[in-house]
Scaffold this motif. Structure first.
Motif, short mmCIF file in Angstrom:
data_model
loop_
_atom_site.label_atom_id
_atom_site.label_comp_id
_atom_site.label_asym_id
_atom_site.label_seq_id
_atom_site.Cartn_x
_atom_site.Cartn_y
_atom_site.Cartn_z
N ALA A 36 0.83 -1.20 0.00
CA ALA A 36 0.00 0.00 0.00
C ALA A 36 0.87 1.25 0.00
N TYR A 37 1.98 1.20 0.72
CA TYR A 37 2.88 2.36 0.76
C TYR A 37 3.48 2.63 -0.62
N ILE A 38 3.99 1.59 -1.26
CA ILE A 38 4.60 1.75 -2.58
C ILE A 38 3.57 2.28 -3.58
N TYR A 39 2.37 1.75 -3.49
CA TYR A 39 1.27 2.22 -4.36
C TYR A 39 1.00 3.70 -4.11
N GLN A 259 11.88 -0.58 6.86
CA GLN A 259 12.65 -1.82 6.80
C GLN A 259 12.28 -2.69 5.60
N GLN A 260 11.02 -2.67 5.21
CA GLN A 260 10.57 -3.58 4.17
C GLN A 260 10.26 -2.85 2.86
N ALA A 261 9.44 -1.80 2.91
CA ALA A 261 9.06 -1.12 1.67
C ALA A 261 10.27 -0.49 1.00
N PHE A 262 11.11 0.18 1.77
CA PHE A 262 12.30 0.81 1.18
C PHE A 262 13.20 -0.24 0.54
N ALA A 268 13.65 -3.48 -6.53
CA ALA A 268 12.92 -3.34 -7.80
C ALA A 268 13.50 -2.24 -8.66
N GLY A 269 14.14 -1.26 -8.02
CA GLY A 269 14.73 -0.17 -8.77
C GLY A 269 15.81 -0.62 -9.74
N GLN A 270 16.46 -1.73 -9.44
CA GLN A 270 17.52 -2.21 -10.31
C GLN A 270 16.99 -2.61 -11.67
N THR A 271 15.77 -3.13 -11.72
CA THR A 271 15.16 -3.56 -12.98
C THR A 271 14.02 -2.66 -13.42
N ILE A 272 13.81 -1.54 -12.72
CA ILE A 272 12.70 -0.62 -13.00
C ILE A 272 11.38 -1.40 -12.96
N GLY A 273 11.14 -2.02 -11.82
CA GLY A 273 9.93 -2.83 -11.68
C GLY A 273 10.14 -4.21 -12.28
N VAL A 286 7.24 -1.71 -18.58
CA VAL A 286 6.18 -0.75 -18.89
C VAL A 286 6.70 0.65 -18.62
N VAL A 287 6.19 1.62 -19.36
CA VAL A 287 6.54 3.01 -19.11
C VAL A 287 5.46 3.89 -19.73
N GLY A 288 5.07 4.94 -19.00
CA GLY A 288 4.06 5.87 -19.52
C GLY A 288 2.64 5.43 -19.29
N GLU A 289 2.39 4.13 -19.36
CA GLU A 289 1.10 3.52 -19.01
C GLU A 289 1.44 2.16 -18.40
N TYR A 290 0.93 1.91 -17.18
CA TYR A 290 1.54 0.89 -16.33
C TYR A 290 0.66 -0.30 -16.00
N GLY A 291 -0.63 -0.25 -16.30
CA GLY A 291 -1.48 -1.37 -15.97
C GLY A 291 -1.44 -1.68 -14.48
N LEU A 292 -1.14 -2.92 -14.13
CA LEU A 292 -1.09 -3.33 -12.73
C LEU A 292 0.28 -3.12 -12.10
N ASP A 293 1.26 -2.69 -12.86
CA ASP A 293 2.62 -2.57 -12.34
C ASP A 293 2.81 -1.23 -11.63
N TYR A 294 2.19 -1.11 -10.45
CA TYR A 294 2.29 0.13 -9.69
C TYR A 294 3.70 0.35 -9.17
N MET A 295 4.48 -0.72 -9.00
CA MET A 295 5.87 -0.55 -8.58
C MET A 295 6.65 0.22 -9.64
N ALA A 296 6.51 -0.18 -10.91
CA ALA A 296 7.20 0.53 -11.98
C ALA A 296 6.73 1.98 -12.06
N ARG A 297 5.44 2.19 -11.89
CA ARG A 297 4.90 3.56 -11.93
C ARG A 297 5.53 4.43 -10.85
N THR A 298 5.62 3.89 -9.65
CA THR A 298 6.23 4.65 -8.56
C THR A 298 7.71 4.91 -8.83
N LEU A 299 8.43 3.92 -9.31
CA LEU A 299 9.85 4.09 -9.61
C LEU A 299 10.08 5.13 -10.69
N VAL A 300 9.25 5.11 -11.74
CA VAL A 300 9.41 6.08 -12.82
C VAL A 300 9.03 7.48 -12.34
#
Length: 440
Positions: A36-39, A259-262, A268-273, A286-300
């Motif tokens: 939830a935090y990453i989202y 401890q966990q989310a960071f 995940a930052g190493q592979t951009i999600g 994914v980039v620009g439109e992310y679907g379910l990959d909220y991790m990539a969206r947050t990283l970008v």
């Protein structure tokens, strides 16, 4: 009746809690808190930038034309002149976008929602029969009278971030003149939203539990259009409620984040999600439109806010050399493109590479004030037709000047390689740039 049930019954009888009280709600698991935090962080990175924009002086439906290189974002694109705006539309007002006729260079007008998702682009690729003139950007379903010949673009949300990009090419003055010919104007007086008041944090110090304190402000009024992420948003709201007036739960949630989310974000930052690394280069899934990959969206949103979609541009991030070592200004590096796989083969419009620091993702200062390599730095080719680019504090003896990007001594860095108008293996996901070879 067990001890817990007895305690709950006693609390209910005494009126100390109610059936709907957070004290009786199921406690979020560590995994739910972290996810939830990453989202939520992905949204907070957008509201952070929105607040900074309006503090700077942005006004709704008015373009700000930036001088080339004068944007202060992570991973800036220095190949283009940017114009920026926040657009508001409603049931009774559209925003007219005037696009000048451009025939000799790349351009686009990108619209994004409050999550960093691309909603639309205006350019000759998407509107081949009407690439210039006036376009009416409207709220979907709005009944606004417009001239019959005006192209209408419907948005699913009433507020959007706008970026117009014009490639500088080999004639920056012409690009700037074209940039200033882009215009915005509202047809009426749209309802303007309040700017969400959420934490304005440094990118090297992400918020902890206070992120959830801002959940309502961040989430109310800005729908997430990605179907399937409803649980993440519900969890964020529930956690926000659970930490209110509960010091113990607040402390627990803060600990999970740090401890966990960071740690998950860092990994995940190493592979951009859910991207892939080859030759030391990460290609996002994914980039620009992310679907379910909220991790990539947050990283970008954190490391390259306002990214466009893959058909417009594809970004590779270089963080390691060929042996897996981190990139640092204590060493010199080179990468060589063979004659049959030059960067220009994979970009319809242009390619470039920049070096940024690993924390704020800003370009690195150097005595030459050179911040990228591209065709305008006039790189020279080898006798066999290959192209070698160099990244080092001092120019290697055999490096042509236009092939060398200065790196401050001792500075840890990463590279961003852009292909605008991806072609061939860049477009279909089978290509990665050559590995970086350490020279010393």
């Amino acid at each position: 009746m067990n001890r817990l049930q007895s305690t709950v019954s006693l609390l209910l009888m005494c009126g100390l809690v109610s059936v709907g009280s957070p004290a009786l709600a199921q406690q979020a698991t560590d995994e739910e808190v972290s996810e939830a935090y990453i989202y939520l962080l992905g949204r907070l990175l957008i509201t952070r930038q929105q607040q900074l924009d309006f503090q700077e002086g942005f006004k709704w439906n008015e373009l700000i034309h930036r001088k080339p290189g004068a944007v202060d974002w992570p991973n800036p694109n220095l190949d283009v002149a940017y114009s920026e705006a926040w657009v508001a539309v409603d049931e009774n007002s559209c925003t007219i976008v005037t696009v000048p006729e451009i025939n000799d260079r790349y351009y686009t007008v990108q619209f994004l929602n409050g999550w960093g998702e691309t909603l639309a682009n205006i350019n000759e690729r998407l509107f081949p029969g009407r690439a210039s003139g006036d376009f009416a950007v409207c709220l979907q379903g709005a009944k606004v009278e417009l001239p019959g010949n005006m192209m209408r673009i419907d948005l699913p949300v009433p507020h959007a971030r706008v970026l117009a990009r014009v490639a500088l090419g080999n004639d920056p003055e012409r690009a700037v003149a074209l940039q200033h010919d882009f215009k915005l104007r509202a047809t009426g007086t749209p309802k303007l939203p309040e700017i969400p008041k959420t934490p304005i944090f440094d990118l090297d110090k992400l918020p902890g539990v206070e992120a959830f304190e801002a959940a309502a402000a961040a989430l109310d009024g800005e729908p997430d259009l990605s179907v399937g992420l409803e649980k993440r948003q519900a969890d964020a709201r529930a956690i926000a409620s659970a930490i209110k007036d509960n010091a113990q739960e607040r402390s627990r949630v803060d600990g999970i984040i740090k401890q966990q989310a960071f740690a998950q974000i860092g990994k995940a930052g190493q592979t951009i999600g859910h991207g892939v690394i080859r030759n030391g280069w990460a290609r996002p899934g994914v980039v620009g439109e992310y679907g379910l990959d909220y991790m990539a969206r947050t990283l970008v949103n954190n490391g390259g806010i306002w990214a466009n979609i893959k058909p417009e541009v594809l970004y590779y991030r270089g963080g390691k050399d060929e042996s897996g070592g981190d990139l640092t200004g204590d060493h010199a590096y080179k990468m060589t493109f063979p004659k049959d796989a030059l960067p220009s083969r994979f970009a319809k419009y242009f390619w470039s590479v920049i070096a940024v620091d690993n924390v704020h993702f800003r370009v690195l200062p150097n005595p030459l004030n050179r911040f990228l390599l591209n065709e305008q730095t006039h790189p020279e080719f080898g006798s066999d037709g290959s192209l070698t680019l160099y990244f080092a504090t001092d120019k290697p003896a055999d490096a042509p000047d236009g092939n060398w990007l200065p790196i401050p001594k001792g500075q840890k860095f990463r590279l961003t390689f852009r292909f605008y108008g991806p072609l061939d293996g860049v477009a279909n996901g089978t290509y990665w740039p050559p590995a970086l070879v350490k020279l010393n």
